[in-house]
Enzyme design. Structure first.
Site, PDB file in Angstrom:
ATOM      1  N   HIS A   1      51.593  26.670  44.360  1.00 34.24           N
ATOM      2  CA  HIS A   1      50.473  25.874  44.866  1.00 34.24           C
ATOM      3  C   HIS A   1      50.676  24.396  44.505  1.00 34.24           C
ATOM      4  O   HIS A   1      50.402  23.506  45.301  1.00 34.24           O
ATOM      5  CB  HIS A   1      49.151  26.305  44.225  1.00 34.24           C
ATOM      6  CG  HIS A   1      48.812  27.759  44.386  1.00 34.24           C
ATOM      7  ND1 HIS A   1      48.392  28.525  43.334  1.00 34.24           N
ATOM      8  CD2 HIS A   1      48.816  28.571  45.465  1.00 34.24           C
ATOM      9  CE1 HIS A   1      48.131  29.748  43.755  1.00 34.24           C
ATOM     10  NE2 HIS A   1      48.387  29.807  45.050  1.00 34.24           N
TER      11      HIS A   1
ATOM     12  N   HIS B   1      49.093  28.222  40.505  1.00 36.73           N
ATOM     13  CA  HIS B   1      50.414  28.362  39.885  1.00 36.73           C
ATOM     14  C   HIS B   1      51.349  27.324  40.487  1.00 36.73           C
ATOM     15  O   HIS B   1      50.953  26.488  41.296  1.00 36.73           O
ATOM     16  CB  HIS B   1      50.941  29.794  40.025  1.00 36.73           C
ATOM     17  CG  HIS B   1      51.132  30.253  41.438  1.00 36.73           C
ATOM     18  ND1 HIS B   1      52.038  29.667  42.302  1.00 36.73           N
ATOM     19  CD2 HIS B   1      50.520  31.226  42.152  1.00 36.73           C
ATOM     20  CE1 HIS B   1      51.983  30.274  43.463  1.00 36.73           C
ATOM     21  NE2 HIS B   1      51.067  31.213  43.412  1.00 36.73           N
TER      22      HIS B   1
ATOM     23  N   HIS C   1      53.148  46.603  47.616  1.00 33.64           N
ATOM     24  CA  HIS C   1      52.470  47.036  46.394  1.00 33.64           C
ATOM     25  C   HIS C   1      52.990  48.358  45.825  1.00 33.64           C
ATOM     26  O   HIS C   1      52.626  48.731  44.719  1.00 33.64           O
ATOM     27  CB  HIS C   1      50.969  47.167  46.646  1.00 33.64           C
ATOM     28  CG  HIS C   1      50.292  45.854  46.890  1.00 33.64           C
ATOM     29  ND1 HIS C   1      50.186  45.297  48.134  1.00 33.64           N
ATOM     30  CD2 HIS C   1      49.713  44.987  46.026  1.00 33.64           C
ATOM     31  CE1 HIS C   1      49.546  44.132  48.041  1.00 33.64           C
ATOM     32  NE2 HIS C   1      49.260  43.919  46.785  1.00 33.64           N
TER      33      HIS C   1
ATOM     34  N   LYS D   1      67.475  30.133  32.382  1.00 31.47           N
ATOM     35  CA  LYS D   1      67.728  28.738  32.048  1.00 31.47           C
ATOM     36  C   LYS D   1      66.490  28.032  31.501  1.00 31.47           C
ATOM     37  O   LYS D   1      66.535  26.842  31.232  1.00 31.47           O
ATOM     38  CB  LYS D   1      68.243  27.989  33.278  1.00 31.47           C
ATOM     39  CG  LYS D   1      69.703  28.310  33.569  1.00 31.47           C
ATOM     40  CD  LYS D   1      70.227  27.456  34.689  1.00 31.47           C
ATOM     41  CE  LYS D   1      71.673  27.819  35.000  1.00 31.47           C
ATOM     42  NZ  LYS D   1      72.073  27.318  36.306  1.00 31.47           N
TER      43      LYS D   1
ATOM     44  N   CYS E   1      46.863  44.335  50.474  1.00 33.11           N
ATOM     45  CA  CYS E   1      47.343  43.458  51.545  1.00 33.11           C
ATOM     46  C   CYS E   1      46.250  43.169  52.563  1.00 33.11           C
ATOM     47  O   CYS E   1      46.410  42.284  53.405  1.00 33.11           O
ATOM     48  CB  CYS E   1      48.513  44.097  52.285  1.00 33.11           C
ATOM     49  SG  CYS E   1      49.938  44.427  51.253  1.00 33.11           S
TER      50      CYS E   1
ATOM     51  N   CYS F   1      46.400  49.207  53.442  1.00 30.15           N
ATOM     52  CA  CYS F   1      46.588  48.791  52.043  1.00 30.15           C
ATOM     53  C   CYS F   1      45.487  47.818  51.681  1.00 30.15           C
ATOM     54  O   CYS F   1      45.340  46.769  52.318  1.00 30.15           O
ATOM     55  CB  CYS F   1      47.951  48.143  51.813  1.00 30.15           C
ATOM     56  SG  CYS F   1      48.100  47.472  50.132  1.00 30.15           S
TER      57      CYS F   1
ATOM     58  N   LYS G   1      64.975  28.833  25.885  1.00 31.51           N
ATOM     59  CA  LYS G   1      65.020  30.165  25.299  1.00 31.51           C
ATOM     60  C   LYS G   1      64.490  30.199  23.876  1.00 31.51           C
ATOM     61  O   LYS G   1      63.886  31.163  23.452  1.00 31.51           O
ATOM     62  CB  LYS G   1      66.461  30.698  25.320  1.00 31.51           C
ATOM     63  CG  LYS G   1      66.847  31.280  26.672  1.00 31.51           C
ATOM     64  CD  LYS G   1      68.323  31.615  26.709  1.00 31.51           C
ATOM     65  CE  LYS G   1      69.069  30.709  27.659  1.00 31.51           C
ATOM     66  NZ  LYS G   1      70.476  30.629  27.451  1.00 31.51           N
TER      67      LYS G   1
ATOM     68  N   CYS H   1      52.836  51.274  50.430  1.00 29.26           N
ATOM     69  CA  CYS H   1      52.864  49.870  50.850  1.00 29.26           C
ATOM     70  C   CYS H   1      54.186  49.245  50.420  1.00 29.26           C
ATOM     71  O   CYS H   1      54.556  49.345  49.255  1.00 29.26           O
ATOM     72  CB  CYS H   1      51.700  49.107  50.210  1.00 29.26           C
ATOM     73  SG  CYS H   1      51.883  47.323  50.365  1.00 29.26           S
TER      74      CYS H   1
HETATM   75 ZN   LIG Z   1      49.987  46.200  49.952  1.00 27.37          ZN
END
Ligand SMILES: [Zn+2]
Length: 641
Positions: free
Chosen positions: A23, A20, A148, A297, A131, A128, A300, A145
């Site tokens: 990265h 994404h 989450h 922004k 995680c 969790c 749209k 968590c």
């Molecule tokens: Zn978590």
């Protein structure tokens, strides 16, 4: 003393999801700094890769109906391909599932175990799965968590622990004694903040009864290695620790680049792991902020937000690179929006940079027959001023780049572009052309030399653009292969021929959603983007069949937000013409209008509709499209000449 080696790493990206924008930003920064240091004459090494073990990968693979290895192969391949497609020139792409990496992880575990810094103990707590970590009571929110919002299960098991607590005082001292160890300073302070509380030992194993997908501990194969302990080691396993030549030469100058969410593993776990294993710590941890997606922004009208990779397709990789590197103050958060990207593209790239090149080479073409004169000796204060401004770039850019302040390096370059534009405005070559041929050559020679040197500085940030500029300036090769200490010096340079070419960055009218790279025959963009188009002969002009037409029907093209399908009468015939004017002219307002079209344009098909001709338009002061129409009613089909 100048360092002759430069080693930069990105985090190895976790393959639980495809690449994404975050990265992409980190990897672009690493690409830019390594290109920069290569130009500065240093030997550079740029490492990236993927992190492929752990619960989350095993779960994602199960959901995808694949084995963990097949799943990791697929997503890792997407990362590698994305970086390659974006022209990012990494030297190595490491994967934590490679045998050579596993061997190094096991060797380091064994070494720390032998030294007595790994012990076996009971552990229980709220865990969790998302995680992959235990939470203390204090950290949970209503037993859930904090990340989450999922209920946490109490898990009790025996595990191996790394005696991280033992190195707390050492680490505090190291951070205090080396102010640039973690930078910018806000993250150094954040790391020292973590260290104000007692540092707990780190659980570094997971029982195989619960998780198979990991590197087995060398001293107890009932367990696999905790994914962070495994992943961090990539920075040395990629260099063939302990005996590889790369490790020996590069590790002493290692610089990590991360986003702020992984400060703790890199700023606390990793240095203590290295210290315990008897490996010197890295030199710098460079930490950047987050890109906040400003959805309000984003475009749209489209009804959907474009990802940065899609924006790269739409506006070009270099425009995206420039925006990301210029907009974010390294270390702070920044807002991402298509609107802001287009704003920078129009103001900084089309106007400032693109126009400087275009107007300069336009004058070289018009007044000097396309021959770029040597700069020669400066003769006026203005000549001395521009030469000095460009020569000062070396130091200001080096200082900025050494501290990862990429935005400041770009600011320094852009201030010189301003200087060059002001130099032209002040020296007025178009007036010199009438009365002083010597001064004309000197001024255009100085401007072209300034452009040549600045192109080198631009190349780490916008490699493709720099290549195009280099070519336009009549130079051989690529600035990417150049060196500041050779090609970066201001020189008299020999006379050479400029190359004709198109505007570097045509202006984009976001309201009309009309990037000039679109294949549609876009009226308007040509007029605005080429203030200094090269001269054409009358014969060339006569090859264009410009006609007055009358619009007899107009309707929106199905499925398009900007195209209108026009039926245009040319007197004896009717033409189907597609034009990108929907946002400026509702179809019903167009019928009856007289317009000017290029009647002999090669026919094309847009969104399934044939277009035989292009209408002419310009933009008003607000950037809105205005149609070119006859001043009073003309004969339908009349030739425009
Ligand atoms: Zn978590």
């Amino acid at each position: 003393m100048t360092e002759q080696l430069f080693y930069v790493t990105t985090p190895i990206y976790y393959v639980n999801a495809p690449p994404h924008s975050g990265h992409a930003y980190t990897t672009i920064v690493a690409d830019t700094v390594s290109r920069y240091h290569r130009l500065a004459g240093r030997r550079t090494y740029f490492l990236t890769g993927t992190d492929e073990h752990g619960d989350k990968i095993a779960q994602a693979a199960a959901r995808a109906g694949e084995t963990p290895q097949a799943y990791a192969d697929r997503i890792s391949g997407m990362f590698r391909e994305t970086w390659t497609r974006m022209g990012l020139r990494f030297d190595q792409f490491i994967r934590t599932t490679e045998p050579r990496h596993k061997r190094v992880v096991q060797a380091i575990l064994q070494k720390i175990h032998d030294a007595g810094d790994i012990y076996f103990s009971d552990y229980g707590g709220l865990y969790c799965v998302g995680c992959e970590r235990f939470y203390t009571e204090k950290e949970t929110v209503d037993g859930k968590c904090p990340d989450h919002q999922t209920p946490l299960a109490y898990v009790k098991e025996q595990n191996y622990f790394f005696r991280m607590s033992k190195y707390q005082d050492w680490l505090i001292r190291h951070i205090q004694d080396n102010p640039e160890f973690i930078r910018p300073e806000r993250y150094r302070n954040e790391a020292l903040g973590f260290l104000r509380d007692p540092l707990e030992d780190l659980c570094i194993s997971r029982p195989r009864s619960r998780l198979e997908w990991g590197i087995p501990l060398p001293f107890d194969d009932r367990y696999v290695t905790y994914v962070w302990f495994d992943a961090l080691i990539n920075y040395v396993s990629a260099l063939d620790y302990p005996d590889g030549a790369l490790f020996r030469s590069l590790w002493p100058v290692a610089q990590h680049l991360i986003a702020k969410d992984i400060l703790k593993p890199h700023g606390i776990y990793w240095p203590t792991m290295l210290h315990a294993a008897g490996i010197p710590v890295y030199r710098h941890l460079n930490v950047h902020g987050y890109w906040l997606m400003d959805e309000a922004k984003m475009s749209k009208s489209r009804g959907r937000v474009l990802s940065p990779l899609e924006l790269a397709d739409k506006y070009g990789l270099d425009a995206l690179r420039y925006f990301l590197l210029r907009e974010m103050v390294f270390g702070l958060d920044a807002n991402f929006s298509e609107e802001a990207l287009v704003g920078r593209l129009n103001a900084d790239l089309a106007n400032n940079l693109g126009n400087l090149l275009q107007r300069t080479l336009g004058m070289v073409d018009r007044f000097l027959g396309g021959r770029i004169p040597p700069a020669g000796d400066p003769a006026s204060d203005a000549d001395i001023g521009i030469k000095r401004a460009v020569e000062e770039l070396r130091e200001s850019v080096e200082t900025a780049m050494a501290g990862f302040a990429l935005h400041r390096a770009l600011e320094a370059i852009w201030s010189r572009l301003d200087t060059a534009n002001q130099y032209i405005d002040g020296e007025k070559p178009w007036e010199l052309a009438k009365r002083d041929a010597v001064a004309l050559r000197r001024v255009l020679g100085h401007t072209c030399e300034a452009l040549r040197v600045m192109t080198l500085y631009l190349s780490p940030f916008m490699p493709t653009t720099a290549d195009r500029m280099w070519l336009r300036l009549g130079l051989a090769g690529s600035p990417t292969d150049a060196r500041f200490d050779v090609e970066g010096r201001w020189s008299g340079a020999e006379e050479r021929s400029a190359q004709a070419g198109e505007a570097l960055f045509p202006r984009v009218d976001l309201a009309a959603e009309a990037p000039a790279t679109a294949p549609a025959p876009q009226a308007g963009t040509e007029v605005a983007s080429q203030p200094e188009a090269p001269p054409v002969g009358i014969d060339e002009f006569r090859r264009l069949d410009l006609r007055v037409g009358q619009i007899v029907a107009a309707k929106a093209v199905r499925g398009s937000k900007k195209l209108v399908h026009l039926t245009v009468s040319l007197g004896g015939e009717e033409r189907s013409v597609v034009a990108g004017i929907l946002l400026h002219y509702p179809p019903e307002t167009l019928v009856g209008k007289q317009i000017v079209i290029v009647a002999n344009l090669q026919p094309t098909t847009l969104m399934g509709v044939e277009s035989r001709g292009m209408l002419l338009a310009a933009t008003d002061a607000d950037g809105k499209l205005v149609l070119v129409t006859p001043e009073r009613t003309a004969a339908i089909g009349a030739k425009v000449k």
